[in-house]
Design a protein around this motif. Sequence first.
Motif, mmCIF file in Angstrom:
data_model
loop_
_atom_site.group_PDB
_atom_site.id
_atom_site.type_symbol
_atom_site.label_atom_id
_atom_site.label_comp_id
_atom_site.label_asym_id
_atom_site.label_seq_id
_atom_site.Cartn_x
_atom_site.Cartn_y
_atom_site.Cartn_z
ATOM 1 N N LYS A 15 0.812 -1.222 0.000
ATOM 2 C CA LYS A 15 0.000 0.000 0.000
ATOM 3 C C LYS A 15 0.846 1.273 0.000
ATOM 4 C CE LYS A 15 -2.250 -0.896 3.817
ATOM 5 N NZ LYS A 15 -1.625 -2.161 4.196
ATOM 6 N N ALA A 35 1.380 4.607 10.017
ATOM 7 C CA ALA A 35 2.488 5.236 10.759
ATOM 8 C C ALA A 35 1.961 5.949 12.002
ATOM 9 C CB ALA A 35 3.238 6.207 9.852
ATOM 10 N N TYR A 37 -0.725 4.959 13.760
ATOM 11 C CA TYR A 37 -1.002 3.893 14.735
ATOM 12 C C TYR A 37 0.310 3.340 15.301
ATOM 13 C CZ TYR A 37 -5.924 4.098 13.716
ATOM 14 O OH TYR A 37 -7.217 4.538 13.610
ATOM 15 N N ARG A 38 1.319 3.283 14.449
ATOM 16 C CA ARG A 38 2.629 2.817 14.924
ATOM 17 C C ARG A 38 3.211 3.805 15.946
ATOM 18 N NH1 ARG A 38 5.660 -0.940 11.440
ATOM 19 N NH2 ARG A 38 4.177 -1.833 9.979
ATOM 20 N N ARG A 89 9.238 1.508 11.903
ATOM 21 C CA ARG A 89 9.112 0.431 10.913
ATOM 22 C C ARG A 89 9.531 -0.962 11.412
ATOM 23 N NH1 ARG A 89 5.288 1.940 8.069
ATOM 24 N NH2 ARG A 89 5.581 -0.100 7.145
ATOM 25 N N GLY A 94 5.069 -2.710 14.649
ATOM 26 C CA GLY A 94 3.945 -3.042 13.767
ATOM 27 C C GLY A 94 2.972 -3.995 14.443
ATOM 28 N N SER A 98 -0.941 -3.190 15.688
ATOM 29 C CA SER A 98 -2.102 -3.987 15.320
ATOM 30 C C SER A 98 -2.934 -4.266 16.573
ATOM 31 C CB SER A 98 -1.636 -5.295 14.664
ATOM 32 O OG SER A 98 -2.732 -6.119 14.388
ATOM 33 N N ARG A 107 -8.454 4.860 18.281
ATOM 34 C CA ARG A 107 -9.031 5.035 16.940
ATOM 35 C C ARG A 107 -9.707 6.397 16.806
ATOM 36 N NH1 ARG A 107 -7.925 0.810 14.249
ATOM 37 N NH2 ARG A 107 -8.584 1.890 12.381
ATOM 38 N N ASP A 129 -9.080 1.131 7.331
ATOM 39 C CA ASP A 129 -10.488 1.533 7.455
ATOM 40 C C ASP A 129 -10.752 2.846 6.728
ATOM 41 O OD1 ASP A 129 -8.871 3.103 9.035
ATOM 42 O OD2 ASP A 129 -10.342 3.340 10.633
ATOM 43 N N ILE A 130 -9.942 3.164 5.736
ATOM 44 C CA ILE A 130 -10.068 4.481 5.109
ATOM 45 C C ILE A 130 -11.353 4.545 4.269
ATOM 46 C CG2 ILE A 130 -8.884 6.272 3.756
ATOM 47 C CD1 ILE A 130 -7.452 5.282 6.391
ATOM 48 N N ARG A 178 -1.519 -10.846 12.048
ATOM 49 C CA ARG A 178 -1.969 -9.446 11.966
ATOM 50 C C ARG A 178 -3.238 -9.318 11.150
ATOM 51 N NH1 ARG A 178 2.762 -5.469 10.631
ATOM 52 N NH2 ARG A 178 1.054 -4.087 10.114
ATOM 53 N N ASP A 182 -6.504 -7.623 12.541
ATOM 54 C CA ASP A 182 -7.036 -6.413 11.880
ATOM 55 C C ASP A 182 -8.437 -6.652 11.298
ATOM 56 O OD1 ASP A 182 -4.636 -5.237 12.524
ATOM 57 O OD2 ASP A 182 -3.792 -5.312 10.510
ATOM 58 N N ARG A 185 -11.299 -7.298 14.575
ATOM 59 C CA ARG A 185 -11.548 -6.427 15.730
ATOM 60 C C ARG A 185 -12.960 -5.846 15.615
ATOM 61 N NH1 ARG A 185 -7.309 -2.410 13.385
ATOM 62 N NH2 ARG A 185 -8.626 -1.314 11.911
HETATM 63 O O1 DC Z 1 -0.062 -0.361 7.678
HETATM 64 P P1 DC Z 1 0.797 -0.658 8.875
HETATM 65 O O2 DC Z 1 1.379 -2.031 8.851
HETATM 66 O O3 DC Z 1 1.846 0.396 9.086
HETATM 67 O O4 DC Z 1 -0.203 -0.552 10.138
HETATM 68 C C1 DC Z 1 0.168 -0.963 11.435
HETATM 69 C C2 DC Z 1 -1.064 -1.395 12.204
HETATM 70 O O5 DC Z 1 -1.884 -0.244 12.485
HETATM 71 C C3 DC Z 1 -1.992 -2.354 11.491
HETATM 72 O O6 DC Z 1 -1.661 -3.710 11.742
HETATM 73 C C4 DC Z 1 -3.359 -2.019 12.022
HETATM 74 C C5 DC Z 1 -3.255 -0.576 12.429
HETATM 75 N N1 DC Z 1 -3.947 0.314 11.494
HETATM 76 C C6 DC Z 1 -5.297 0.490 11.682
HETATM 77 O O7 DC Z 1 -5.879 -0.134 12.554
HETATM 78 N N2 DC Z 1 -5.973 1.361 10.899
HETATM 79 C C7 DC Z 1 -5.367 2.049 9.926
HETATM 80 N N3 DC Z 1 -6.057 2.918 9.195
HETATM 81 C C8 DC Z 1 -3.971 1.856 9.695
HETATM 82 C C9 DC Z 1 -3.301 0.959 10.500
#
Ligand code: DC
Length: 218
Positions: A15, A35, A37-38, A89, A94, A98, A107, A129-130, A178, A182, A185
């Motif tokens: 992505k 990033a 959420y990280r 990273r 990561g 999650s 959130r 979840d965009i 993961r 993801d 949840r």
């Molecule tokens: O895309 P990523 O691997 O950098 O995301 C890390 C974690 O963040 C992913 O396992 C779930 C969470 N995440 C989320 O819940 N909602 C998002 N819009 C982006 C990431």
Amino acid sequence: MSYQIAIDGPAGAGKSTIAKLVAKEKEFIYVDTGAMYRAMAYYLFSNHIDPKKEALVAEKCMEADITIQYEEGEQVVLLNGKNVNAHLRTEEVGNMASFTSKNPKVRERLTSLQKELASRNNVVMDGRDIGTCVLPKADVKVYLTASPKVRAKRRFDELAAKGETCDIQKIEEDIIKRDEQDMNREIAPLKQAEDAVLIDSSSMTIEEVVKKILSLCR
Ligand code: DC
């Protein structure tokens, strides 16, 4: 009105690579929500917060001020004013992200920041979840995926190029875990929006995927 391109999909589907290229082509900003959420996970981890203690995570996440800015077109994540890009990273962060991203307060905080960014700028935003929650009215929605084997191999190559030794089997197991977390949840799980275009990049090149997404934009 801003123009919004939403790209969702599981870990390691490519992505961010794709979204960055699409953003460059369209001259939009790229918002890497993972990033954020990280950064939140990194904050909790650095403060030795047990991610299983939901009320404590909810309380502590209010202390983390997460913002993003752009330096030479690159997204820089600021955690309480400090650039934390270099810490985000790792597999550890990561996996923690999650887990902690299940928390409703986490959130709520990050989603409102993402909505605000997209209301002021033309964006390519990627995450989980965009298309379903953050930008339900996005102009273009893509669900980008690839098989767990292909995703693990890509991640393995990425780490190997950085000189990091790793076990491909373990990477694949982490990816599957993961995905499971993801997708299952309670709040804003990873799923394809009804109006999203599915792209399976398992046997596509980066250029082919970018071209396909650009062809969906008006
Ligand atoms: O895309 P990523 O691997 O950098 O995301 C890390 C974690 O963040 C992913 O396992 C779930 C969470 N995440 C989320 O819940 N909602 C998002 N819009 C982006 C990431």
